[in-house]
Design an enzyme around this catalytic site. Structure first.
Site, PDB file in Angstrom:
ATOM      1  N   GLU A  82       0.822  -1.223   0.000  1.00 19.15           N
ATOM      2  CA  GLU A  82       0.000   0.000   0.000  1.00 19.15           C
ATOM      3  C   GLU A  82       0.854   1.271   0.000  1.00 19.15           C
ATOM      4  O   GLU A  82       1.721   1.448   0.878  1.00 19.15           O
ATOM      5  CB  GLU A  82      -0.926  -0.002   1.231  1.00 19.15           C
ATOM      6  CG  GLU A  82      -1.886   1.175   1.181  1.00 19.15           C
ATOM      7  CD  GLU A  82      -3.030   1.099   2.186  1.00 19.15           C
ATOM      8  OE1 GLU A  82      -3.280   0.019   2.752  1.00 19.15           O
ATOM      9  OE2 GLU A  82      -3.670   2.149   2.404  1.00 19.15           O
ATOM     10  N   LYS A 260      -7.972  -0.090  11.056  1.00 19.25           N
ATOM     11  CA  LYS A 260      -7.331  -0.610   9.842  1.00 19.25           C
ATOM     12  C   LYS A 260      -6.064   0.202   9.564  1.00 19.25           C
ATOM     13  O   LYS A 260      -5.038  -0.333   9.169  1.00 19.25           O
ATOM     14  CB  LYS A 260      -8.306  -0.536   8.659  1.00 19.25           C
ATOM     15  CG  LYS A 260      -7.812  -1.223   7.394  1.00 19.25           C
ATOM     16  CD  LYS A 260      -7.007  -0.314   6.480  1.00 19.25           C
ATOM     17  CE  LYS A 260      -6.582  -1.029   5.204  1.00 19.25           C
ATOM     18  NZ  LYS A 260      -5.676  -0.201   4.382  1.00 19.25           N
ATOM     19  N   ASP A 276       3.072 -14.066  12.142  1.00 24.00           N
ATOM     20  CA  ASP A 276       1.746 -14.448  11.660  1.00 24.00           C
ATOM     21  C   ASP A 276       0.820 -13.220  11.677  1.00 24.00           C
ATOM     22  O   ASP A 276       0.323 -12.815  12.729  1.00 24.00           O
ATOM     23  CB  ASP A 276       1.221 -15.567  12.568  1.00 24.00           C
ATOM     24  CG  ASP A 276      -0.090 -16.162  12.091  1.00 24.00           C
ATOM     25  OD1 ASP A 276      -0.858 -15.444  11.420  1.00 24.00           O
ATOM     26  OD2 ASP A 276      -0.359 -17.320  12.410  1.00 24.00           O
ATOM     27  N   HIS A 374      -1.145  10.197  -1.320  1.00 27.57           N
ATOM     28  CA  HIS A 374      -1.122   8.989  -2.142  1.00 27.57           C
ATOM     29  C   HIS A 374      -0.782   9.271  -3.598  1.00 27.57           C
ATOM     30  O   HIS A 374      -0.437   8.365  -4.330  1.00 27.57           O
ATOM     31  CB  HIS A 374      -2.523   8.362  -2.177  1.00 27.57           C
ATOM     32  CG  HIS A 374      -2.849   7.471  -1.010  1.00 27.57           C
ATOM     33  ND1 HIS A 374      -2.151   6.326  -0.749  1.00 27.57           N
ATOM     34  CD2 HIS A 374      -3.810   7.541  -0.063  1.00 27.57           C
ATOM     35  CE1 HIS A 374      -2.666   5.729   0.316  1.00 27.57           C
ATOM     36  NE2 HIS A 374      -3.675   6.456   0.758  1.00 27.57           N
TER      37      HIS A 374
HETATM   38  P1  NAD Z   1       7.749 -23.074  16.694  1.00 28.86           P
HETATM   39  O1  NAD Z   1       7.097 -24.300  17.196  1.00 28.86           O
HETATM   40  O2  NAD Z   1       8.352 -23.106  15.309  1.00 28.86           O
HETATM   41  O3  NAD Z   1       8.879 -22.601  17.718  1.00 28.86           O
HETATM   42  C1  NAD Z   1       8.670 -22.527  19.087  1.00 28.86           C
HETATM   43  C2  NAD Z   1       9.631 -23.444  19.796  1.00 28.86           C
HETATM   44  O4  NAD Z   1      10.951 -22.962  19.696  1.00 28.86           O
HETATM   45  C3  NAD Z   1       9.343 -23.490  21.281  1.00 28.86           C
HETATM   46  O5  NAD Z   1       8.339 -24.439  21.539  1.00 28.86           O
HETATM   47  C4  NAD Z   1      10.701 -23.879  21.871  1.00 28.86           C
HETATM   48  O6  NAD Z   1      10.839 -25.275  21.986  1.00 28.86           O
HETATM   49  C5  NAD Z   1      11.706 -23.397  20.818  1.00 28.86           C
HETATM   50  N1  NAD Z   1      12.527 -22.233  21.261  1.00 28.86           N
HETATM   51  C6  NAD Z   1      13.854 -22.069  21.033  1.00 28.86           C
HETATM   52  N2  NAD Z   1      14.288 -20.908  21.543  1.00 28.86           N
HETATM   53  C7  NAD Z   1      13.235 -20.301  22.102  1.00 28.86           C
HETATM   54  C8  NAD Z   1      13.045 -19.053  22.798  1.00 28.86           C
HETATM   55  N3  NAD Z   1      14.052 -18.184  22.994  1.00 28.86           N
HETATM   56  N4  NAD Z   1      11.806 -18.731  23.240  1.00 28.86           N
HETATM   57  C9  NAD Z   1      10.761 -19.570  23.025  1.00 28.86           C
HETATM   58  N5  NAD Z   1      10.887 -20.770  22.411  1.00 28.86           N
HETATM   59  C10 NAD Z   1      12.102 -21.137  21.938  1.00 28.86           C
HETATM   60  O7  NAD Z   1       6.792 -21.804  16.670  1.00 28.86           O
HETATM   61  P2  NAD Z   1       5.641 -21.277  17.598  1.00 28.86           P
HETATM   62  O8  NAD Z   1       6.023 -19.907  17.992  1.00 28.86           O
HETATM   63  O9  NAD Z   1       5.258 -22.248  18.666  1.00 28.86           O
HETATM   64  O10 NAD Z   1       4.433 -21.210  16.559  1.00 28.86           O
HETATM   65  C11 NAD Z   1       4.317 -20.179  15.627  1.00 28.86           C
HETATM   66  C12 NAD Z   1       3.748 -20.697  14.328  1.00 28.86           C
HETATM   67  O11 NAD Z   1       2.470 -21.307  14.565  1.00 28.86           O
HETATM   68  C13 NAD Z   1       3.479 -19.586  13.357  1.00 28.86           C
HETATM   69  O12 NAD Z   1       4.056 -19.942  12.114  1.00 28.86           O
HETATM   70  C14 NAD Z   1       1.956 -19.552  13.241  1.00 28.86           C
HETATM   71  O13 NAD Z   1       1.559 -19.124  11.964  1.00 28.86           O
HETATM   72  C15 NAD Z   1       1.585 -20.966  13.499  1.00 28.86           C
HETATM   73  N6  NAD Z   1       0.207 -21.258  13.950  1.00 28.86           N
HETATM   74  C16 NAD Z   1      -0.648 -20.287  14.408  1.00 28.86           C
HETATM   75  C17 NAD Z   1      -1.920 -20.622  14.851  1.00 28.86           C
HETATM   76  C18 NAD Z   1      -2.807 -19.525  15.404  1.00 28.86           C
HETATM   77  O14 NAD Z   1      -2.356 -18.422  15.610  1.00 28.86           O
HETATM   78  N7  NAD Z   1      -4.103 -19.795  15.650  1.00 28.86           N
HETATM   79  C19 NAD Z   1      -2.324 -21.954  14.836  1.00 28.86           C
HETATM   80  C20 NAD Z   1      -1.427 -22.927  14.376  1.00 28.86           C
HETATM   81  C21 NAD Z   1      -0.154 -22.575  13.953  1.00 28.86           C
END
Ligand code: NAD
Length: 429
Positions: A82, A260, A276, A374
């Site tokens: 945008e 928005k 996300d 714009h």
């Molecule tokens: P992930 O599972 O890829 O990473 C998280 C993991 O990284 C943790 O569980 C931990 O084991 C590890 N880790 C290493 N260093 C860390 C630190 N410093 N702090 C925290 N954890 C650390 O990712 P996530 O964050 O659990 O999930 C994010 C993804 O899930 C996004 O891609 C999102 O789009 C997707 N997602 C979102 C939804 C929703 O929002 N409703 C639903 C399903 C999936």
């Protein structure tokens, strides 16, 4: 970090801007090539991220300048299609710079995982039994993520809600999980699924849904800044901005567009950092309606000196590990350019951009209107649509802006005239 107030940043070429940012943030030659797209995002990497991949789609990545956040100057990478968003953020940030810039805080990094339990004969009895077994529930969750636990995070508490308004009694468990520097959806969902059989045992019910909630109300980010009345155009402009905010506070039609505008900035940084966007957007809009009425996410007031005080509060579930934050090379570099070390730091930067973006829109609306800023980019887009070549675009845009008439039919006529040499150059339509 050099000063984020690079005067006339917009006047440089993209290559010169990249050089400036690369120099300030210590990017290598290879990192510069990734950023500029010279080293493209590999198809094989895209193929492990989503299904049925046939290609990748490029989105412009701009850098907003003038941001001082918690005393530190930052370059803010923004991925957006945008026009005016990147410039708007930087211009609004400039009016707060001399008054200290943005200050932010985060309420915590706790996410909620929901577990829905059906067919519970005695919901209140079951609720009590869940609380009696709390430690056992937390231990089972934490056994699934030793890394998170080793970093000081993990499941920390349980809440139980009886859904009295549902047709059949329904119990909903909330797992409260400190996800530290991760957004946490995978981490929380894994825990919720793993502990479900034990929850069935304890409640005597049947678990169906096990999923994170995007209403991250234990992960609220707050941003605050004072903006110079003089730089904004004087007390009348400030008063109009406050009145524009009051309009959003009392009318959901306006509040939706107002929010928005905030999300124009927020989503651009969330996307640039591989986070996300849908999760943050869902949380923001739900939080805007948490009082029972959809309202502005920001507040605008005037302080004793007559300057404008802006504040923003919303859920901010973003990470610097997990998801695409590390696996997408451009997202990794965006984090490097912003110089964020923690998810809290990132959340603060994102909220600051949201606040600045809101001010940019309110100021434009309360003065010249939103279209003026714009025009140049809009005219450029229309000229491209009309099939103008790079050189023709420059000529057509200049002419349309001079005529103060940026309309597709006029731009098409100017383009055709350049390409065929036919036409009187008069306004059409
Ligand atoms: P992930 O599972 O890829 O990473 C998280 C993991 O990284 C943790 O569980 C931990 O084991 C590890 N880790 C290493 N260093 C860390 C630190 N410093 N702090 C925290 N954890 C650390 O990712 P996530 O964050 O659990 O999930 C994010 C993804 O899930 C996004 O891609 C999102 O789009 C997707 N997602 C979102 C939804 C929703 O929002 N409703 C639903 C399903 C999936």
């Amino acid at each position: 970090m050099t000063n984020s107030r690079i005067s006339g940043f917009y006047r440089y070429t993209p290559e010169e801007r990249l050089d400036l940012v690369a120099q300030a943030r210590g990017l290598t030659e290879e990192e510069k090539q990734i950023m500029s797209g010279e080293i493209p995002f590999p198809l094989r990497s895209a193929n492990v991220m989503v299904e049925n991949v046939i290609g990748t789609m490029a989105i412009p990545l701009g850098v907003a300048t003038n941001f001082k956040i918690n005393g530190k100057d930052r370059f803010i990478p923004m991925a957006t299609e945008e026009p005016s968003v990147v410039a708007g953020a930087g211009n609004a940030a400039r009016t707060s710079y001399a008054l200290g810039g943005f200050y932010t805080s985060l309420s915590g990094s706790i996410m909620r995982g929901q577990i829905q339990v059906l067919d519970v004969a005695d919901p209140y009895g079951a609720m009590a039994r869940v609380y009696e077994n709390k430690q056992s529930i937390l231990d089972r969750c934490n056994a699934k993520d030793p890394t998170l636990v080793s970093l000081g995070g993990g499941a920390i508490d349980v809440e139980v809600h009886v859904m009295e308004r549902s047709k059949e009694p329904m119990l909903v468990l909330h797992l409260l999980v400190d996800t530290r520097d991760a957004m946490g959806a995978n981490a929380v969902n894994t825990m919720a699924e793993a502990v479900a059989p034990f929850i069935e045992e304890v409640t005597g019910g049947r678990v169906v849904l096990r999923i994170i909630s995007n209403l991250a109300d234990r992960r609220l980010v707050r941003a605050r800044a004072v903006f110079s009345a003089e730089e904004l155009g004087g007390p009348e402009v400030v008063a109009n901005i406050v009145r524009a905010y009051e309009f959003a506070e009392c009318d959901p039609y306006r509040a939706t567009t107002h929010n928005k505008g905030i999300m124009n900035g927020i989503t651009a940084v969330v996307l640039a950092t591989g986070n996300d966007t849908r999760a943050v957007e869902a949380g923001a809009h739900a939080y805007a309606a948490v009082s029972g009425r959809y309202r502005s996410l920001t507040h605008w007031e005037v302080n004793r000196e007559g300057n404008l005080v802006g504040t923003l509060e919303l859920p901010m579930a973003v990470g610097i590990v997990g998801g695409a934050t590390k696996s997408h090379p451009t997202a990794r570099l965006a984090l490097k350019i912003m110089d964020v070390q923690t998810a809290e730091d990132l959340a603060g930067c994102i909220a600051s951009v949201g606040l600045a973006q809101n001010l940019a829109a309110l100021r434009a609306l309360a003065t010249d209107g939103i279209q003026r800023g714009h025009m140049a980019l809009h005219a450029r887009n229309l000229a491209m649509m009309a099939g103008a070549t790079d050189e023709q675009i420059e000529v057509v845009v200049k002419q349309a802006i001079q005529e103060k008439d940026v309309r597709y039919d006029r731009i098409l006529a100017l383009t055709k005239q350049l390409q065929t040499g036919v036409g009187d150059g008069n306004q059409s339509g």
